[in-house]
Design a protein around this motif. Structure first.
Motif, PDB file in Angstrom:
ATOM      1  N   MET A   1       0.822  -1.199   0.000  1.00 27.42           N
ATOM      2  CA  MET A   1       0.000   0.000   0.000  1.00 27.42           C
ATOM      3  C   MET A   1       0.864   1.260   0.000  1.00 27.42           C
ATOM      4  N   VAL A   2       2.062   1.168   0.583  1.00 31.32           N
ATOM      5  CA  VAL A   2       2.945   2.328   0.613  1.00 31.32           C
ATOM      6  C   VAL A   2       3.394   2.696  -0.799  1.00 31.32           C
ATOM      7  N   SER A   3       3.708   1.697  -1.613  1.00 32.56           N
ATOM      8  CA  SER A   3       4.126   2.001  -2.979  1.00 32.56           C
ATOM      9  C   SER A   3       3.004   2.673  -3.756  1.00 32.56           C
ATOM     10  N   SER A   4       1.761   2.366  -3.412  1.00 30.45           N
ATOM     11  CA  SER A   4       0.614   2.990  -4.078  1.00 30.45           C
ATOM     12  C   SER A   4       0.572   4.494  -3.837  1.00 30.45           C
ATOM     13  N   ILE A   5       1.027   4.922  -2.666  1.00 32.29           N
ATOM     14  CA  ILE A   5       1.068   6.354  -2.372  1.00 32.29           C
ATOM     15  C   ILE A   5       1.946   7.077  -3.380  1.00 32.29           C
ATOM     16  N   PHE A   6       3.110   6.509  -3.655  1.00 39.36           N
ATOM     17  CA  PHE A   6       4.029   7.142  -4.602  1.00 39.36           C
ATOM     18  C   PHE A   6       3.486   7.102  -6.027  1.00 39.36           C
ATOM     19  N   VAL A   7       2.815   6.013  -6.376  1.00 36.47           N
ATOM     20  CA  VAL A   7       2.198   5.923  -7.701  1.00 36.47           C
ATOM     21  C   VAL A   7       1.127   6.996  -7.847  1.00 36.47           C
ATOM     22  N   VAL A   8       0.291   7.151  -6.828  1.00 34.56           N
ATOM     23  CA  VAL A   8      -0.780   8.145  -6.881  1.00 34.56           C
ATOM     24  C   VAL A   8      -0.209   9.561  -6.948  1.00 34.56           C
ATOM     25  N   LEU A   9       0.796   9.839  -6.151  1.00 34.75           N
ATOM     26  CA  LEU A   9       1.389  11.178  -6.168  1.00 34.75           C
ATOM     27  C   LEU A   9       2.017  11.503  -7.522  1.00 34.75           C
ATOM     28  N   ALA A  10       2.544  10.505  -8.191  1.00 35.27           N
ATOM     29  CA  ALA A  10       3.153  10.731  -9.503  1.00 35.27           C
ATOM     30  C   ALA A  10       2.108  10.812 -10.614  1.00 35.27           C
ATOM     31  N   MET A  11       1.034  10.051 -10.513  1.00 43.37           N
ATOM     32  CA  MET A  11       0.080   9.933 -11.610  1.00 43.37           C
ATOM     33  C   MET A  11      -1.109  10.892 -11.551  1.00 43.37           C
ATOM     34  N   THR A  12      -1.518  11.312 -10.367  1.00 42.50           N
ATOM     35  CA  THR A  12      -2.739  12.121 -10.252  1.00 42.50           C
ATOM     36  C   THR A  12      -2.699  13.416 -11.058  1.00 42.50           C
ATOM     37  N   PRO A  13      -1.607  14.189 -11.053  1.00 39.95           N
ATOM     38  CA  PRO A  13      -1.620  15.404 -11.882  1.00 39.95           C
ATOM     39  C   PRO A  13      -1.877  15.120 -13.366  1.00 39.95           C
ATOM     40  N   PHE A  14      -1.307  14.030 -13.880  1.00 35.25           N
ATOM     41  CA  PHE A  14      -1.531  13.684 -15.283  1.00 35.25           C
ATOM     42  C   PHE A  14      -2.977  13.256 -15.519  1.00 35.25           C
ATOM     43  N   ASP A  15      -3.552  12.535 -14.560  1.00 32.42           N
ATOM     44  CA  ASP A  15      -4.952  12.123 -14.668  1.00 32.42           C
ATOM     45  C   ASP A  15      -5.884  13.327 -14.631  1.00 32.42           C
ATOM     46  N   VAL A  16      -5.611  14.280 -13.743  1.00 31.80           N
ATOM     47  CA  VAL A  16      -6.451  15.475 -13.628  1.00 31.80           C
ATOM     48  C   VAL A  16      -6.428  16.267 -14.933  1.00 31.80           C
ATOM     49  N   ILE A  17      -5.247  16.483 -15.473  1.00 31.97           N
ATOM     50  CA  ILE A  17      -5.136  17.254 -16.713  1.00 31.97           C
ATOM     51  C   ILE A  17      -5.792  16.512 -17.869  1.00 31.97           C
ATOM     52  N   SER A  18      -5.561  15.214 -17.970  1.00 31.00           N
ATOM     53  CA  SER A  18      -6.186  14.428 -19.037  1.00 31.00           C
ATOM     54  C   SER A  18      -7.702  14.478 -18.941  1.00 31.00           C
ATOM     55  N   THR A  19      -8.224  14.359 -17.738  1.00 29.34           N
ATOM     56  CA  THR A  19      -9.671  14.402 -17.541  1.00 29.34           C
ATOM     57  C   THR A  19     -10.235  15.750 -17.949  1.00 29.34           C
ATOM     58  N   ARG A  20      -9.557  16.810 -17.587  1.00 29.56           N
ATOM     59  CA  ARG A  20     -10.029  18.150 -17.965  1.00 29.56           C
ATOM     60  C   ARG A  20     -10.003  18.341 -19.474  1.00 29.56           C
ATOM     61  N   LEU A  21      -8.980  17.827 -20.118  1.00 29.49           N
ATOM     62  CA  LEU A  21      -8.906  17.953 -21.575  1.00 29.49           C
ATOM     63  C   LEU A  21     -10.019  17.146 -22.244  1.00 29.49           C
ATOM     64  N   TYR A  22     -10.280  15.946 -21.767  1.00 27.52           N
ATOM     65  CA  TYR A  22     -11.325  15.104 -22.353  1.00 27.52           C
ATOM     66  C   TYR A  22     -12.713  15.670 -22.125  1.00 27.52           C
ATOM     67  N   ASN A  23     -12.944  16.314 -20.991  1.00 29.97           N
ATOM     68  CA  ASN A  23     -14.279  16.788 -20.629  1.00 29.97           C
ATOM     69  C   ASN A  23     -14.596  18.193 -21.112  1.00 29.97           C
ATOM     70  N   GLN A  24     -13.640  18.878 -21.719  1.00 34.70           N
ATOM     71  CA  GLN A  24     -13.921  20.238 -22.181  1.00 34.70           C
ATOM     72  C   GLN A  24     -14.812  20.195 -23.432  1.00 34.70           C
ATOM     73  N   PRO A  25     -15.623  21.222 -23.605  1.00 28.83           N
ATOM     74  CA  PRO A  25     -16.432  21.267 -24.832  1.00 28.83           C
ATOM     75  C   PRO A  25     -15.540  21.500 -26.045  1.00 28.83           C
ATOM     76  N   VAL A  26     -16.002  21.040 -27.191  1.00 27.68           N
ATOM     77  CA  VAL A  26     -15.241  21.202 -28.429  1.00 27.68           C
ATOM     78  C   VAL A  26     -16.083  21.957 -29.454  1.00 27.68           C
ATOM     79  N   ASP A  27     -15.412  22.622 -30.370  1.00 29.03           N
ATOM     80  CA  ASP A  27     -16.118  23.329 -31.432  1.00 29.03           C
ATOM     81  C   ASP A  27     -16.487  22.359 -32.557  1.00 29.03           C
ATOM     82  N   HIS A  28     -17.022  22.884 -33.644  1.00 28.82           N
ATOM     83  CA  HIS A  28     -17.470  22.038 -34.749  1.00 28.82           C
ATOM     84  C   HIS A  28     -16.321  21.293 -35.437  1.00 28.82           C
ATOM     85  N   LYS A  29     -15.086  21.737 -35.228  1.00 30.77           N
ATOM     86  CA  LYS A  29     -13.920  21.070 -35.804  1.00 30.77           C
ATOM     87  C   LYS A  29     -13.300  20.054 -34.843  1.00 30.77           C
ATOM     88  N   GLY A  30     -13.847  19.978 -33.635  1.00 28.69           N
ATOM     89  CA  GLY A  30     -13.327  19.042 -32.649  1.00 28.69           C
ATOM     90  C   GLY A  30     -12.201  19.605 -31.792  1.00 28.69           C
TER      91      GLY A  30
END
Length: 98
Positions: A1-30
């Motif tokens: 479980m301790v190693s999971s802490i380091f994985v989460v600390l390293a991966m969460t910023p990338f997940d947050v940014i990816s999620t925001r990019l995927y969930n943003q509205p897009v124009d007619h060109k995508g």
């Protein structure tokens, strides 16, 4: 479980940014209407919400990645043991045939 802490600390910023990019509205060109790309999303998040903005959902990520990390390491170790057992068993059989 301790190693999971380091994985989460390293991966969460990338997940947050990816999620925001995927969930943003897009124009007619995508094309995204809020962020210009990965670095733009990163910079805007830091500017608006600070470093804590990149770690939203850390608890949920931990409860998802904690068991995943444990199971991954467990199965990797079991597969490795099986591999070495079979490899050494195969060497014994070939030497017995000589």
């Amino acid at each position: 479980m301790v190693s999971s802490i380091f994985v989460v600390l390293a991966m969460t910023p990338f997940d947050v940014i990816s999620t925001r990019l995927y969930n943003q509205p897009v124009d007619h060109k995508g094309k995204g209407m809020i962020y210009g790309g990965y670095l733009d999303c990163f910079a805007r998040t830091i500017k608006k919400e600070g470093l804590n903005g990149l770690y939203k959902g850390t608890g949920a990520s931990y409860f998802r990645l904690g068991p995943h990390t444990i199971l991954s390491l467990f199965f990797w170790d079991e597969i490795r043991k099986y591999y070495w057992k079979e490899k050494h068993a195969g060497q014994r059989h070939s030497s017995e045939q000589l």
